[in-house]
Every structure is written in structure tokens, then in C-alpha cells.
Motif scaffolding. Sequence first.
Motif, PDB file in Angstrom:
ATOM      1  N   ARG A 146       0.828  -1.217   0.000  1.00  0.00           N
ATOM      2  CA  ARG A 146       0.000   0.000   0.000  1.00  0.00           C
ATOM      3  C   ARG A 146       0.856   1.259   0.000  1.00  0.00           C
ATOM      4  NH1 ARG A 146      -5.470  -0.378   3.376  1.00  0.00           N
ATOM      5  NH2 ARG A 146      -5.756   1.480   2.135  1.00  0.00           N
TER       6      ARG A 146
ATOM      7  N   GLN B   8       2.306   3.814  -1.838  1.00  0.00           N
ATOM      8  CA  GLN B   8       2.065   4.219  -3.220  1.00  0.00           C
ATOM      9  C   GLN B   8       3.291   4.830  -3.876  1.00  0.00           C
ATOM     10  OE1 GLN B   8      -1.651   6.452  -3.561  1.00  0.00           O
ATOM     11  NE2 GLN B   8      -2.325   5.487  -1.685  1.00  0.00           N
ATOM     12  N   ASP B   9       4.189   5.401  -3.069  1.00  0.00           N
ATOM     13  CA  ASP B   9       5.385   6.015  -3.626  1.00  0.00           C
ATOM     14  C   ASP B   9       6.596   5.459  -2.877  1.00  0.00           C
ATOM     15  OD1 ASP B   9       7.310   7.557  -4.709  1.00  0.00           O
ATOM     16  OD2 ASP B   9       6.645   9.464  -3.838  1.00  0.00           O
TER      17      ASP B   9
ATOM     18  N   TRP C 261       6.072   7.794   4.235  1.00  0.00           N
ATOM     19  CA  TRP C 261       4.975   6.843   4.457  1.00  0.00           C
ATOM     20  C   TRP C 261       5.111   6.176   5.821  1.00  0.00           C
ATOM     21  CZ3 TRP C 261       4.909   1.251   4.299  1.00  0.00           C
ATOM     22  CH2 TRP C 261       3.621   0.714   4.216  1.00  0.00           C
TER      23      TRP C 261
ATOM     24  N   PRO D  77      -2.271  -1.965  -5.470  1.00  0.00           N
ATOM     25  CA  PRO D  77      -2.695  -0.643  -5.948  1.00  0.00           C
ATOM     26  C   PRO D  77      -3.286  -0.693  -7.368  1.00  0.00           C
ATOM     27  CG  PRO D  77      -0.536  -0.513  -4.932  1.00  0.00           C
ATOM     28  CD  PRO D  77      -0.868  -1.979  -5.039  1.00  0.00           C
TER      29      PRO D  77
ATOM     30  N   VAL E 112      -9.244   3.184  -6.227  1.00  0.00           N
ATOM     31  CA  VAL E 112      -7.983   3.846  -6.572  1.00  0.00           C
ATOM     32  C   VAL E 112      -8.237   4.654  -7.846  1.00  0.00           C
ATOM     33  CG1 VAL E 112      -5.542   3.562  -7.058  1.00  0.00           C
ATOM     34  CG2 VAL E 112      -6.718   1.901  -5.600  1.00  0.00           C
TER      35      VAL E 112
ATOM     36  N   ASP F 106      -7.173   7.092 -10.796  1.00  0.00           N
ATOM     37  CA  ASP F 106      -6.025   7.460 -11.638  1.00  0.00           C
ATOM     38  C   ASP F 106      -4.720   6.868 -11.106  1.00  0.00           C
ATOM     39  OD1 ASP F 106      -7.604   8.841 -13.429  1.00  0.00           O
ATOM     40  OD2 ASP F 106      -7.430  10.732 -12.338  1.00  0.00           O
ATOM     41  N   GLY F 107      -4.816   5.754 -10.449  1.00  0.00           N
ATOM     42  CA  GLY F 107      -3.630   5.028 -10.008  1.00  0.00           C
ATOM     43  C   GLY F 107      -2.937   5.605  -8.802  1.00  0.00           C
ATOM     44  N   THR F 108      -3.409   6.759  -8.295  1.00  0.00           N
ATOM     45  CA  THR F 108      -2.678   7.386  -7.187  1.00  0.00           C
ATOM     46  C   THR F 108      -3.541   7.702  -5.982  1.00  0.00           C
ATOM     47  OG1 THR F 108      -3.054   9.562  -8.161  1.00  0.00           O
ATOM     48  CG2 THR F 108      -0.974   8.465  -8.717  1.00  0.00           C
ATOM     49  N   ARG F 109      -4.779   8.081  -6.216  1.00  0.00           N
ATOM     50  CA  ARG F 109      -5.606   8.549  -5.081  1.00  0.00           C
ATOM     51  C   ARG F 109      -6.487   7.416  -4.558  1.00  0.00           C
ATOM     52  NH1 ARG F 109     -10.529  11.212  -4.626  1.00  0.00           N
ATOM     53  NH2 ARG F 109     -10.746  11.527  -6.879  1.00  0.00           N
ATOM     54  N   TRP F 110      -6.345   7.111  -3.260  1.00  0.00           N
ATOM     55  CA  TRP F 110      -7.124   6.059  -2.623  1.00  0.00           C
ATOM     56  C   TRP F 110      -8.355   6.714  -2.010  1.00  0.00           C
ATOM     57  CZ3 TRP F 110      -4.979   0.848  -1.259  1.00  0.00           C
ATOM     58  CH2 TRP F 110      -3.838   0.570  -2.014  1.00  0.00           C
TER      59      TRP F 110
END
Lengths: 190, 206
Positions: free
Chosen positions: A64, A66-67, A74, B142, B171, B173-177
Amino acid sequence: MTDSLPDAEVVRLVLAGDRESFAILVERYQHAFAAYAINMTGTPDDAADVIQESLVRAFRFLNRCQDPANFKAWLFRIVSNQCKTYVTRGARRRTLPLEAGAEVTAPDDPAHEASVADLQRRVRRALLDLPTDQREALLLKYVEGLSLPEMAEVLNVSVPALKMRLLRGRENLRDKLEGLLAWDPQNPVI
Amino acid sequence: MGSSEPGDLSRYLDGELSKADLPEHLRQEAEAFERIIGSLDRGPAKLPRSVRGAVMERVRAIPAPWWRRAWTWFATPRPLRLSPLHGTLALAALIAVLLVALPKPQAGPQTSTGVRVATRFIYLEPNATRVSVTGEFANWDPAGIPMRRGADGNWVAEIDLPPGLHHYVFVVDGTRWAPDPNASSQVDDGFGLKNSVLLVTGSRSS
């Protein structure tokens, strides 16, 4: 040397099944948030428990992140949440003082009593008496050095709400440390 | 409720004003506060003990996902000793299984692992270019399960799920949860966001 791998690469290795590589991230960041966790929980041992729990949680939910290049930020969010959980669940343990006899009062004789360590102990004790959200905001802003937008991202709170927390936190801290505000550790003699 | 802290001092302590812009008396107040809070900077920078051993012990004890364990089992070379008799029986059993299993791909919601219920996920986000749904059922990947775009800005996915409670998020646009605004309940995800909760019962859910 795998120890020099960037965070994103280590995260990729771990997600690919090489869980031993997670030790690199543990070694890299286990002390990074020590001061914050100690100030939030009140004792170094409890801080170590919180950091340990946070790192295990980070491993369990690594997919989870994401970056992955920003693994540290994170992880800090997890540490911050775990500190709050600890404070909420372990409120009874806060009755144990940071150090016996550390009362939040102005020293009678600053020249003898007021060392930097003493000041630090009093400020920590006062912080522990603040509401958790105010303590958290003060530590992030003035100890960890985060900007308001960075804090808003970590805490998932709006900037105006953070400003209010900081204001209330400063006022409460001043109330509790009134006698110390006029005291200068560089020039302790009255 | 009013504040006792002067506005300029608040702005300075919020990082919105430089100290040079403060009048002298506020500068002294600012420095007094910074001295107090700054004492915490000198706190211990290290934990009293390394947590590496304890963390890695717990990490090793966490079971790997079933699909990784299955893959490892299949991918690991191992000697196989088989008599001609047993080999023939195994081959016959395999053929029997294939004959029984292959003609019934449309057997309905009953599977070998139990009942699964067709569950529809709907999320309104007209401005997104792609939306997926992820959760425990997708190992929190993700990438998740892609949803298809409807004409009205709704994104839709249908997934067969076993009955029980399921945690999930969308999710965008692949970034915002994003949690499901229409979910019956939300729970903290432990990372400062919310997971939506869905109860799948024996009949179709959405």
C-alpha cells in the motif's frame, strides 16, 4: 552493497518476496523517528515498542506504499498513527512520570536547578499533559520541522485546522510552563 | 473563544512571517517559546535498543501470501520417484478430473472453494481517467481490479466474493485512494485514511 540501494529498490525487492531485505529499511529508519516517538509516548522503551510495531505494520502493508521512493514519509505516517493509538490505548501508563519527581513548576533557584536536561524534562512532562492532537502538532512543527502543508499531508487535516491546533497547543504549553518562559538557560542567574 | 496570542506572533510561529518583521516585544516572546520547545531537539536521537531483531523475527513469522507459497512450491525443483503402476494411476486420475471438470465452466456461483456472490462496485468520478477497486480480495494491490466507465460518470466492476465482511477502497487514476461514499460503514486503515466495509450475504450485493 544492498545497504546502499535506494528505498524504492528495497521496497521492490521485498514485494518480490525477498523479505530479508526489509532489514535494510529497519536498520535505515528505526532511529529516525525516535525523538518524536519518545516525546509522544513519554518513555524511550514505549517509543521502541511503537517503532517496532510501526515497522512490522509497514512490512505487512508494504504493497500500500504508493510512492516507494518516499518510503520514509509513508513510514512516518504509520509511526504517527501508532503513537496516537498507543497514547489512546495506553493512557493509564502516562501516570508513570518521565522521571520521578519531574514536576512542571518553575525552579526555585534556576542557577542550581535549571539545567538544559531539567528544562527538557519539564517541557516533555508538560507536553504529555496536552491533548494528543495538540502534542502531535507541536512536535511535528517545532521538533520535526515540518511545514504546515507537510503536516496536513501526514495528519490528513486541513491547514486552518492545524493552525488552530498549534495555537491551542502553544497556549496550553505556555500555561503549563509559565514560570519557565522568562528563564534563559544561557544566562540562568537571576 | 478568543486567543491570548497576538496575531503576528501566531503568523511567525506558523512559519508565515519572518522574525525580522516582528516588533521587539513579540520577538522576545517568540524566542522564549522557541527556547522552550527547542529544548526537545536535544532529546535522545536513538531508541534505547535496536528493534531490528524483533521486527525481523515477526516479519519472518508472517505467512507469505497463498499465491506466493503456491508458486514457490511449484517452482522449486524436487526429485519425483514414481513406479510405472503409480504413474499410470496418476495419469488416469488426471484424465478423469479433466473430463469431469472441463465440461462445467458455467456451473454458477458454487465453486470448489465455496459460495461466491457476484458483487457490483459503483463509484461516481466523472473526471477520472481510470478507476480500480482494491481490497483484501485483491491483496491490496494498488493496480486493483479495473472498473469500466459508464456513460453517466459512474465506474462499475463486478467481482465474485465469498460471503462475509470485505474492506475495500477505490484507486483513482492510479494514485488517489478513496473510500466509497455510499458504503454502510468506514474504518480507519491505520495510515490516516479510511477503508470502506461491505457485508456480502448469500445473495447478489452492490
